[in-house]
Structure formats: structure tokens, C-alpha cells
Design a protein around this motif. Structure first.
Motif, PDB file in Angstrom:
ATOM      1  N   SER A 201       0.825  -1.203   0.000  1.00 38.70           N
ATOM      2  CA  SER A 201       0.000   0.000   0.000  1.00 38.70           C
ATOM      3  C   SER A 201       0.863   1.258   0.000  1.00 38.70           C
ATOM      4  CB  SER A 201      -0.902   0.013   1.241  1.00 38.70           C
ATOM      5  OG  SER A 201      -0.112   0.130   2.421  1.00 38.70           O
ATOM      6  N   ARG A 202       0.238   2.380  -0.331  1.00 34.67           N
ATOM      7  CA  ARG A 202       0.942   3.660  -0.273  1.00 34.67           C
ATOM      8  C   ARG A 202       1.408   3.958   1.142  1.00 34.67           C
ATOM      9  NH1 ARG A 202       1.060   8.447   1.408  1.00 34.67           N
ATOM     10  NH2 ARG A 202      -0.776   8.080   2.679  1.00 34.67           N
ATOM     11  N   GLU A 203       0.577   3.599   2.141  1.00 38.94           N
ATOM     12  CA  GLU A 203       0.941   3.855   3.531  1.00 38.94           C
ATOM     13  C   GLU A 203       2.212   3.114   3.926  1.00 38.94           C
ATOM     14  OE1 GLU A 203      -3.148   4.936   2.809  1.00 38.94           O
ATOM     15  OE2 GLU A 203      -2.091   3.033   2.480  1.00 38.94           O
ATOM     16  N   THR A 204       2.357   1.888   3.408  1.00 38.55           N
ATOM     17  CA  THR A 204       3.557   1.112   3.714  1.00 38.55           C
ATOM     18  C   THR A 204       4.784   1.749   3.086  1.00 38.55           C
ATOM     19  OG1 THR A 204       2.376  -0.968   3.975  1.00 38.55           O
ATOM     20  CG2 THR A 204       4.697  -1.120   3.407  1.00 38.55           C
ATOM     21  N   SER A 206       5.208   4.875   2.502  1.00 37.51           N
ATOM     22  CA  SER A 206       5.493   6.058   3.305  1.00 37.51           C
ATOM     23  C   SER A 206       6.218   5.684   4.593  1.00 37.51           C
ATOM     24  CB  SER A 206       4.181   6.787   3.630  1.00 37.51           C
ATOM     25  OG  SER A 206       4.421   7.959   4.377  1.00 37.51           O
ATOM     26  N   ARG A 207       5.779   4.605   5.263  1.00 36.12           N
ATOM     27  CA  ARG A 207       6.436   4.170   6.502  1.00 36.12           C
ATOM     28  C   ARG A 207       7.868   3.714   6.238  1.00 36.12           C
ATOM     29  NH1 ARG A 207       1.407   1.567   7.723  1.00 36.12           N
ATOM     30  NH2 ARG A 207       2.303  -0.483   7.235  1.00 36.12           N
ATOM     31  N   SER A 264       5.131   9.653   8.569  1.00 30.68           N
ATOM     32  CA  SER A 264       4.933   9.341   7.151  1.00 30.68           C
ATOM     33  C   SER A 264       5.668  10.337   6.283  1.00 30.68           C
ATOM     34  CB  SER A 264       3.434   9.367   6.807  1.00 30.68           C
ATOM     35  OG  SER A 264       2.784   8.322   7.482  1.00 30.68           O
TER      36      SER A 264
END
Length: 278
Positions: A201-204, A206-207, A264
Motif C-alpha cells: 500500500s501507499r501507507e507502507t 510512506s512508513r 509518514s
């Protein structure tokens, strides 16, 4: 599609851009030189489509300057980004040779310059000069090896942190600029697109970028990244790092962990306007 500066552009290309002692670059240079009688220069804006998956190509393109993303559509409206290619890449050759629809969509990521040859002119050139087939086979052979590499990368079981590290190091090698701080580059894809490429995912994404920054390996400035001098992205993808610290990525090799995530990283802005060549 003619351009008055094409003679100078091709002179630079023969002596600089593709000139190398490496066997592949030599084969590519010979292929490009064989196209002299039928070539032209095309300048395209960002988000123009050279090829569209499932449609017959109008010709072949050799990327001179800029970058292009190659992607395919998946079930459910999802997208799989295969590669981001830089100068020297030949696009549309296998589809043009076979007369079959393009296997992927090719979309420019920046204002881009290409060598362009219409399919009918290219096929007529091969009829008149069959010796060119040797260069064509060498280019297709190289692309086949690249395709196998893409399959291996996309279907590999390595953790997302390793895939992201490998991807950033590849981009740094292709288009990074060495400065006093380290190796600097502009990310060619948004974080969402990077996630589509490595399967998270995009969130991953970013992390993971934030984790690289917290460890002092990366410096993030919007869509620009600097790999700090003396550091390597492989530091976070080593077995020692993955197994070492609770709460870090060692506890979950996929990097889709729970708990409080690091700050993030900001995503880059990506306009949605698209243009298609007709």
C-alpha cells in the motif's frame, strides 16, 4: 514529427548517449544507426501515451531523454507497474515486429524526447536491408532477459523493505546525481505508484521511506531523495537488521506491521491529465 535539430541530436546520441564498450550498448548503437533512413525526432509532454496495452502500435520508439513508466492492467481495475525506463530503451519493437497488440502501456513521466520510426517504414527497411535483422535480434534478446528479470522481481518473496531498497538503488544508479551530501534523485513515481510496483500500500511505502530517513540513510525533501554519503539502502534490508529490533521491520518481513508507525513521508503531487498519440 520532423525536427530541425535532429541531425545534432543523433550525432550526440551516436557519440555519447549510447556509445559504450559494453556489448549491449554496442548492439543498441548499431540498431539506432541502422534506423537513419527512416527516423525522426518526437518531443512529448508529461503523461503522453506512446503505447497502449491491447492496441496495435503505430511504430517503435527509442528513448533519448526523459523517463517512461510501463504498466499493465489487472482485474478489478488495479494496475501493475512493471518498470520505469530511461534513455536508451526501445519501446514497441516486439509488438511492431509481430503485428500484435502492445503487451503494456507506456506513459511519459516527464517531457520526453524519442527517436520514432513508423511501423510500415521500419518493416520496409528490414526488407531492403536484411543485415539489420542481427541488431533487431540482439535488441529483442536483451528485452527478453529484462522481461525475465521483471517477472523474478514482481513474483519474488523478499520483504517489501528489500524491494523498495533495491528499487531506489536502481533509480540512483540510473539517474542519481552525486553531490557533497550523497546521491540525489527525484522519485519518478508517486508513493502510490511505487506501492503498485512492489506490491504494498501507499501507507507502507510512506512508513518505509520514513524508516530509512530515521536511520539516517535517506534525506527526504518532497519528491526528492538523497542517499546519504557513506550509507547504503542495503543496511535496512540485511538479515541482521530485520531480526534485531522489536517494533522495527525485523518482526514482520513484509513491513505491514502494527504499532505506532514512524512519521509518514510526504507524497509527491501527480496530475492526472493524460495525452494519447494518434
Amino acid at each position: 514529427m520532423k525536427n530541425p535539430g535532429k541531425a545534432a541530436a543523433f550525432s550526440r546520441m551516436k557519440t555519447g548517449l549510447f556509445a559504450s564498450a559494453k556489448p549491449w550498448n554496442k548492439s543498441l548503437t548499431e540498431f539506432v544507426q541502422a534506423l537513419d533512413p527512416v527516423k525522426s525526432i518526437v518531443n512529448l509532454p508529461k503523461h503522453a501515451k506512446l503505447l497502449e496495452e491491447g492496441q496495435l502500435p503505430e511504430g517503435i520508439f527509442v528513448l533519448l531523454h526523459g523517463s517512461v513508466k510501463l504498466f499493465v492492467g489487472l482485474k478489478g481495475g488495479k494496475t501493475l507497474i512493471l518498470r520505469v525506463v530511461q534513455s536508451g530503451e526501445v519501446l514497441g519493437l516486439s509488438a511492431a515486429m509481430s503485428g500484435r497488440p502492445a503487451e503494456y502501456t507506456a506513459e511519459t513521466l516527464s517531457p520526453t524526447q524519442f527517436l520514432y520510426v513508423p511501423r510500415k517504414d521500419f518493416m520496409a527497411l528490414l526488407d531492403r536491408h536484411p543485415e539489420i535483422w542481427i541488431s533487431v535480434v540482439e535488441v529483442l534478446s536483451h528485452q527478453l532477459r529484462e522481461a525475465f528479470s521483471m517477472i523474478h522481481y514482481s513474483s519474488g518473496s523478499q520483504p517489501a523493505i528489500e524491494k523498495l531498497g533495491d528499487l531506489l538503488e536502481q533509480w540512483a544508479a540510473e539517474s542519481g546525481e552525486t553531490t557533497e551530501r550523497g546521491i540525489e534523485l527525484k522519485l519518478p513515481l508517486t508513493q502510490e505508484e511505487i506501492g503498485q510496483m512492489i506490491g504494498v500500500s501507499r501507507e507502507t511505502v510512506s512508513r518505509l521511506l520514513a524508516e530509512f530517513e530515521q536511520r539516517g540513510i535517506l534525506q527526504l525533501e518532497g519528491s526528492r531523495v538523497c542517499i546519504v554519503k557513506g550509507r547504503s539502502l542495503s543496511e535496512l534490508s540485511s538479515p541482521k537488521e530485520r531480526k534485531g529490533e522489536p517494533g522495527k521491520f525485523g518482526g514482520d518481513p513484509s513491513a505491514e506491521h502494527t504499532g505506532t508507525p514512524p512519521r509518514s513521508a510526504p507524497d509527491k503531487v501527480d496530475p492526472h491529465h493524460q495525452e494519447t498519440i494518434h
